[in-house]
Design a protein around this motif. Structure first.
Motif, PDB file in Angstrom:
ATOM      1  N   ASN A 417      -7.719   6.976  -9.660  1.00  0.00           N
ATOM      2  CA  ASN A 417      -8.209   8.275 -10.069  1.00  0.00           C
ATOM      3  C   ASN A 417      -8.409   9.117  -8.817  1.00  0.00           C
ATOM      4  N   TYR A 418      -7.976  10.360  -8.896  1.00  0.00           N
ATOM      5  CA  TYR A 418      -8.097  11.207  -7.707  1.00  0.00           C
ATOM      6  C   TYR A 418      -9.548  11.479  -7.324  1.00  0.00           C
ATOM      7  N   GLU A 419     -10.446  11.359  -8.285  1.00  0.00           N
ATOM      8  CA  GLU A 419     -11.854  11.613  -7.985  1.00  0.00           C
ATOM      9  C   GLU A 419     -12.563  10.366  -7.447  1.00  0.00           C
ATOM     10  N   SER A 420     -11.813   9.254  -7.354  1.00  0.00           N
ATOM     11  CA  SER A 420     -12.437   8.040  -6.828  1.00  0.00           C
ATOM     12  C   SER A 420     -12.668   8.195  -5.327  1.00  0.00           C
ATOM     13  N   HIS A 421     -13.470   7.291  -4.784  1.00  0.00           N
ATOM     14  CA  HIS A 421     -13.757   7.328  -3.356  1.00  0.00           C
ATOM     15  C   HIS A 421     -12.459   7.247  -2.555  1.00  0.00           C
ATOM     16  N   LYS A 422     -11.575   6.314  -2.980  1.00  0.00           N
ATOM     17  CA  LYS A 422     -10.327   6.157  -2.226  1.00  0.00           C
ATOM     18  C   LYS A 422      -9.463   7.405  -2.350  1.00  0.00           C
ATOM     19  N   GLY A 423      -9.483   8.013  -3.548  1.00  0.00           N
ATOM     20  CA  GLY A 423      -8.719   9.243  -3.756  1.00  0.00           C
ATOM     21  C   GLY A 423      -9.182  10.316  -2.783  1.00  0.00           C
ATOM     22  N   HIS A 424     -10.507  10.441  -2.654  1.00  0.00           N
ATOM     23  CA  HIS A 424     -11.062  11.445  -1.732  1.00  0.00           C
ATOM     24  C   HIS A 424     -10.702  11.122  -0.294  1.00  0.00           C
ATOM     25  N   GLN A 425     -10.846   9.836   0.051  1.00  0.00           N
ATOM     26  CA  GLN A 425     -10.549   9.465   1.439  1.00  0.00           C
ATOM     27  C   GLN A 425      -9.083   9.729   1.777  1.00  0.00           C
ATOM     28  N   LEU A 426      -8.192   9.386   0.830  1.00  0.00           N
ATOM     29  CA  LEU A 426      -6.764   9.593   1.097  1.00  0.00           C
ATOM     30  C   LEU A 426      -6.423  11.078   1.194  1.00  0.00           C
ATOM     31  N   SER A 427      -7.160  11.911   0.470  1.00  0.00           N
ATOM     32  CA  SER A 427      -6.870  13.341   0.569  1.00  0.00           C
ATOM     33  C   SER A 427      -7.341  13.890   1.921  1.00  0.00           C
ATOM     34  N   GLU A 428      -8.353  13.244   2.492  1.00  0.00           N
ATOM     35  CA  GLU A 428      -8.848  13.693   3.806  1.00  0.00           C
ATOM     36  C   GLU A 428      -8.037  13.095   4.957  1.00  0.00           C
ATOM     37  N   ASN A 429      -7.579  11.851   4.739  1.00  0.00           N
ATOM     38  CA  ASN A 429      -6.897  11.127   5.811  1.00  0.00           C
ATOM     39  C   ASN A 429      -5.806  10.274   5.179  1.00  0.00           C
ATOM     40  N   PRO A 430      -4.559  10.630   5.385  1.00  0.00           N
ATOM     41  CA  PRO A 430      -3.476   9.959   4.638  1.00  0.00           C
ATOM     42  C   PRO A 430      -3.076   8.587   5.176  1.00  0.00           C
ATOM     43  N   HIS A 431      -3.834   8.036   6.098  1.00  0.00           N
ATOM     44  CA  HIS A 431      -3.483   6.698   6.599  1.00  0.00           C
ATOM     45  C   HIS A 431      -4.189   5.635   5.763  1.00  0.00           C
ATOM     46  N   ALA A 432      -3.457   4.578   5.467  1.00  0.00           N
ATOM     47  CA  ALA A 432      -4.045   3.488   4.676  1.00  0.00           C
ATOM     48  C   ALA A 432      -3.373   2.186   5.057  1.00  0.00           C
ATOM     49  N   ALA A 433      -3.990   1.078   4.704  1.00  0.00           N
ATOM     50  CA  ALA A 433      -3.389  -0.243   4.945  1.00  0.00           C
ATOM     51  C   ALA A 433      -3.469  -1.076   3.672  1.00  0.00           C
ATOM     52  N   LEU A 434      -2.451  -1.892   3.460  1.00  0.00           N
ATOM     53  CA  LEU A 434      -2.437  -2.819   2.312  1.00  0.00           C
ATOM     54  C   LEU A 434      -2.419  -4.240   2.843  1.00  0.00           C
ATOM     55  N   LEU A 435      -3.131  -5.112   2.184  1.00  0.00           N
ATOM     56  CA  LEU A 435      -3.081  -6.530   2.551  1.00  0.00           C
ATOM     57  C   LEU A 435      -2.976  -7.380   1.290  1.00  0.00           C
ATOM     58  N   PHE A 436      -1.962  -8.217   1.247  1.00  0.00           N
ATOM     59  CA  PHE A 436      -1.824  -9.199   0.160  1.00  0.00           C
ATOM     60  C   PHE A 436      -2.265 -10.547   0.720  1.00  0.00           C
ATOM     61  N   TYR A 437      -3.019 -11.316  -0.054  1.00  0.00           N
ATOM     62  CA  TYR A 437      -3.408 -12.666   0.384  1.00  0.00           C
ATOM     63  C   TYR A 437      -2.891 -13.657  -0.644  1.00  0.00           C
ATOM     64  N   TRP A 438      -1.901 -14.436  -0.256  1.00  0.00           N
ATOM     65  CA  TRP A 438      -1.310 -15.410  -1.164  1.00  0.00           C
ATOM     66  C   TRP A 438      -1.808 -16.805  -0.803  1.00  0.00           C
ATOM     67  N   ASP A 439      -2.980 -17.103  -1.292  1.00  0.00           N
ATOM     68  CA  ASP A 439      -3.583 -18.411  -1.070  1.00  0.00           C
ATOM     69  C   ASP A 439      -2.682 -19.440  -1.749  1.00  0.00           C
ATOM     70  N   GLY A 440      -2.581 -20.591  -1.201  1.00  0.00           N
ATOM     71  CA  GLY A 440      -1.708 -21.614  -1.798  1.00  0.00           C
ATOM     72  C   GLY A 440      -0.365 -21.610  -1.091  1.00  0.00           C
ATOM     73  N   LEU A 441       0.064 -20.449  -0.582  1.00  0.00           N
ATOM     74  CA  LEU A 441       1.297 -20.405   0.214  1.00  0.00           C
ATOM     75  C   LEU A 441       0.971 -20.194   1.686  1.00  0.00           C
ATOM     76  N   ASN A 442      -0.338 -20.099   1.978  1.00  0.00           N
ATOM     77  CA  ASN A 442      -0.797 -19.858   3.355  1.00  0.00           C
ATOM     78  C   ASN A 442      -0.165 -18.595   3.941  1.00  0.00           C
ATOM     79  N   ARG A 443      -0.105 -17.571   3.131  1.00  0.00           N
ATOM     80  CA  ARG A 443       0.528 -16.347   3.620  1.00  0.00           C
ATOM     81  C   ARG A 443      -0.354 -15.144   3.369  1.00  0.00           C
ATOM     82  N   GLN A 444      -0.254 -14.211   4.250  1.00  0.00           N
ATOM     83  CA  GLN A 444      -0.820 -12.892   3.973  1.00  0.00           C
ATOM     84  C   GLN A 444       0.108 -11.860   4.554  1.00  0.00           C
TER      85      GLN A 444
END
Ligand SMILES: NC(=O)C1=CN([C@@H]2O[C@H](COP(=O)(O)OP(=O)(O)OC[C@H]3O[C@@H](n4cnc5c(N)ncnc54)[C@H](O)[C@@H]3O)[C@@H](O)[C@H]2O)[C@H](O)CC1
Ligand SMILES: [K+]
Length: 444
Positions: A417-444
Motif C-alpha cells: 500500500n502506498y500509504e504504508s511506512h515502506k511506501g512512504h520511505q520508498l517515495s522519499e528514497n528510492p533505494h531498497a534491498a531485498l534478501l531471501f533466506y533459504w534455510d535448508g539449502l544454506n543459501r541467502q
C-alpha cells in the motif's frame, strides 16, 4: 570453500528506484479499514544489472516505467482476527497451568473406554503412543548428536510403548538398544520383539549393561512403568532406576551425561504425588500420553510433550480435557514454555557444497531463477518470502518481510500500500534491498 559463509552468496544487495513518481497513482480502497486490502497498487522494480560477475553485490535495480495498478484483497480483518484468536488460544493452552491432569483411576478408565465401547485395540493405541514418543524425541534430540538410545522396557504396556518407539527411532536414523528384562508371552509383545530383531536392533541383558550408562548411550528412554505402577519398584527395576538416578549425579560431576526421556510417568514416581522422597529419577523429557497424569505437575525438566493423538470427542467431553492442539500432522505437541537457552550457543555448523564465481550465471536473474527453482524443488516453506529494507529521507532503515509476487528480466515484483511506512520511505528514497533466506539449502 565449502563453508556456509562462502556458499551464501549475496545475490542481490541493492535495489535502485529509477522513478520517483510513486505517489502518482495511490488509491486506497474505501473499505480499507474493514477489509485490509493491502495491495492497492504494485511497486514494480526492474533490473539494470551488469553482466560482469564481479559486480553482483552492487546490482542495481530500477523502478519500472510500466506501473501496474493491481488491487488484491487477501483477507478480511474479521477472518484474520479469528485466526489470530485461535492461535493465541493454543498458546495459552500450552501453558501447563491450564492443562488437564488425570488421576491414575481416570487414566485407567479412559483406557477401558477406548478399548471397550470406542472400539480401539491395545495394539493400535500402543503403536500411536510409541510413535508419539519417537517423534517427541526426534523434535529435541537430533540423531547427529544423540544417535545411541537405550530403551529400558518394563513388563506392561509402558514397556510396549518403549518397544514401538525403538522401532520408529530405528527408522528415523537412530541406533536403539533394548533392555527388556521381564518379557511377557502375549502375542502383541512377542510380535514387537520379532519386529525389532528383524531390524537387527540389539537386545541387551542386565549383565550386558554398563554400570555407567553415559559411556555408551546418548539418550535413555525410561519405559519401565506407566500409570499402573504402585508401591516401590521390585528387582530388577529398582537397580535400573538407581542407574538412572546416578546419571543425574553424573551430570553434576561431568559436563555431559545421557539424557533421560520418560514415557508417560517417570518410573518409580507415584502416579499422582510424583517423586515423593525426592530421590527418584529426574528426567530431561517427559512424554505424557493421552493427557498428563497428576505427577507431571512436579516435572521440572526442560521438555514436556503430549502424545497419543487419538482422543475422541466423547472422552474429551466426559473428562473435560483441556489439552494443547497438535500442530498440523504432528504426533506430539510441547506442553508449557520452551526451555531457556543460551542464545550465544545457538549456532549450527553448516556444511555446504562448494560454490564459486565460475558457477554463477552471467545474468543475475538467471542465477536467481536457478536458486528459486531449487528452493521450490526442496519444498522449502515460503521460498518467496523476502526481507525488504528501505530508508526514508531521515536515513533510518526499516526491514520487514514481504512476499515476492513474480520476477522476470525486468525485476522483482511485490505489492504494498502506498500509504504504508515502506511506501512512504520508498517515495522519499528510492533505494531498497531485498534478501531471501533459504534455510535448508544454506543459501541467502
Ligand atoms: N490410553 C493411553 O494413554 C495408553 C497408554 N499406554 C501405556 O500403557 C501404560 C499403562 O500400562 P499398564 O500395562 O496398565 O501398566 P504399566 O506399564 O504402568 O505397568 C504395569 C506392570 O508393572 C508391574 N508393576 C506395578 N508396580 C510395580 C512395582 N512396584 N514393581 C515392579 N513391577 C510393578 C505390574 O505388575 C504390571 O506388570 C501407560 O502409562 C502408557 O504408557 C498404552 O500403550 C496405549 C494406551
Ligand atoms: K515410564
Amino acid at each position: 570453500m565449502g563453508s556456509r559463509n562462502r556458499a551464501m552468496t549475496c545475490l542481490i544487495s541493492r535495489l535502485y528506484l529509477v522513478s520517483n513518481n510513486i505517489s502518482s497513482s495511490f488509491s486506497i480502497p474505501p473499505s480499507f479499514h474493514q477489509f485490509s486490502l493491502i495491495p492497492s497498487s504494485s511497486l514494480h522494480f526492474t533490473t539494470s544489472y551488469s553482466s560482469n560477475k564481479q559486480s553482483f553485490s552492487n546490482l542495481g535495480l530500477g523502478f519500472s516505467s510500466s506501473f501496474t495498478s493491481t488491487i488484491r484483497g487477501f483477507c478480511s480483518r474479521e477472518i484474520m482476527s479469528n485466526k489470530v484468536a485461535s492461535s493465541l488460544e493454543n498458546l495459552q493452552i500450552s501453558d501447563s497451568s491450564s492443562v488437564t491432569y488425570l488421576s491414575a483411576k481416570e487414566a485407567a478408565e479412559i483406557d477401558e473406554i477406548l478399548m471397550g465401547p470406542l472400539g480401539f485395540s491395545v495394539d493400535q493405541l500402543m503403536e500411536l503412543a510409541g510413535l508419539s514418543v519417537a517423534t517427541s524425541i526426534a523434535e529435541v534430540y537430533k540423531p547427529s548428536e544423540y544417535s545411541r538410545i537405550l530403551v529400558i522396557c518394563g513388563p506392561g504396556n509402558n514397556g510396549g510403548d518403549g518397544l514401538v518407539a525403538a522401532r520408529h527411532l530405528h527408522h528415523f536414523g537412530y541406533r536403539p538398544y533394548i533392555c527388556y528384562p521381564k518379557r511377557t508371552s502375549k502375542a502383541l509383545y512377542t510380535g514387537l520383539v520379532t519386529q525389532l530383531e528383524s531390524l537387527s536392533v540389539p537386545f541387551l541383558s542386565l549383565e550386558d549393561l554398563p554400570q555407567d550408562l553415559s559411556n555408551d548411550f546418548d539418550v535413555v528412554i525410561d519405559a519401565m512403568f506407566g500409570f499402573s505402577f504402585h508401591g516401590t519398584p521390585r528387582p530388577p527395576f529398582d537397580d535400573l532406576i538407581q542407574r538412572l538416578v546416578s546419571l543425574h549425579r553424573y551430570d553434576h560431576a561431568h559436563q555431559r551425561s545421557a539424557v533421560i526421556a520418560s514415557v508417560d510417568i517417570p518410573s518409580g514416581w507415584h502416579v499422582e504425588e510424583g517423586d515423593i522422597g525426592g530421590e527418584g529419577i529426574k528426567p530431561d523429557m517427559l512424554v505424557s500420553l493421552t493427557a498428563p497424569k497428576l505427577c507431571a505437575k512436579k516435572f521440572c525438566g526442560p521438555h514436556h510433550f503430549l502424545g497419543g493423538r487419538f482422543v475422541p470427542q466423547p472422552i474429551a467431553e466426559k473428562y473435560t480435557l483441556n489439552l494443547p492442539s497438535y500442530p498440523g500432522t504432528s504426533m506430539c505437541v510441547r506442553i508449557g514454555k520452551p526451555p531457556q537457552v543460551d542464545i550465544s550457543a545457538l549456532r549450527e555448523n553448516y556444511i555446504s557444497p562448494e560454490f564459486d564465481k565460475d558457477q554463477l550465471e552471467a545474468n543475475p536473474i538467471d542465477q536467481f531463477k536457478k536458486w528459486f527453482d531449487d528452493s521450490l524443488t526442496a519444498g522449502l516453506h515460503e521460498p518467496n518470502a523476502m526481507a525488504l529494507s528501505t530508508a526514508g529521507k531521515d536515513g533510518k532503515p526499516s526491514s520487514r518481510m514481504v512476499l515476492l509476487k513474480g520476477f522476470d528480466k525486468e525485476g522483482f515484483v511485490w505489492y504494498t500500500n502506498y500509504e504504508s511506512h515502506k511506501g512512504h520511505q520508498l517515495s522519499e528514497n528510492p533505494h531498497a534491498a531485498l534478501l531471501f533466506y533459504w534455510d535448508g539449502l544454506n543459501r541467502q
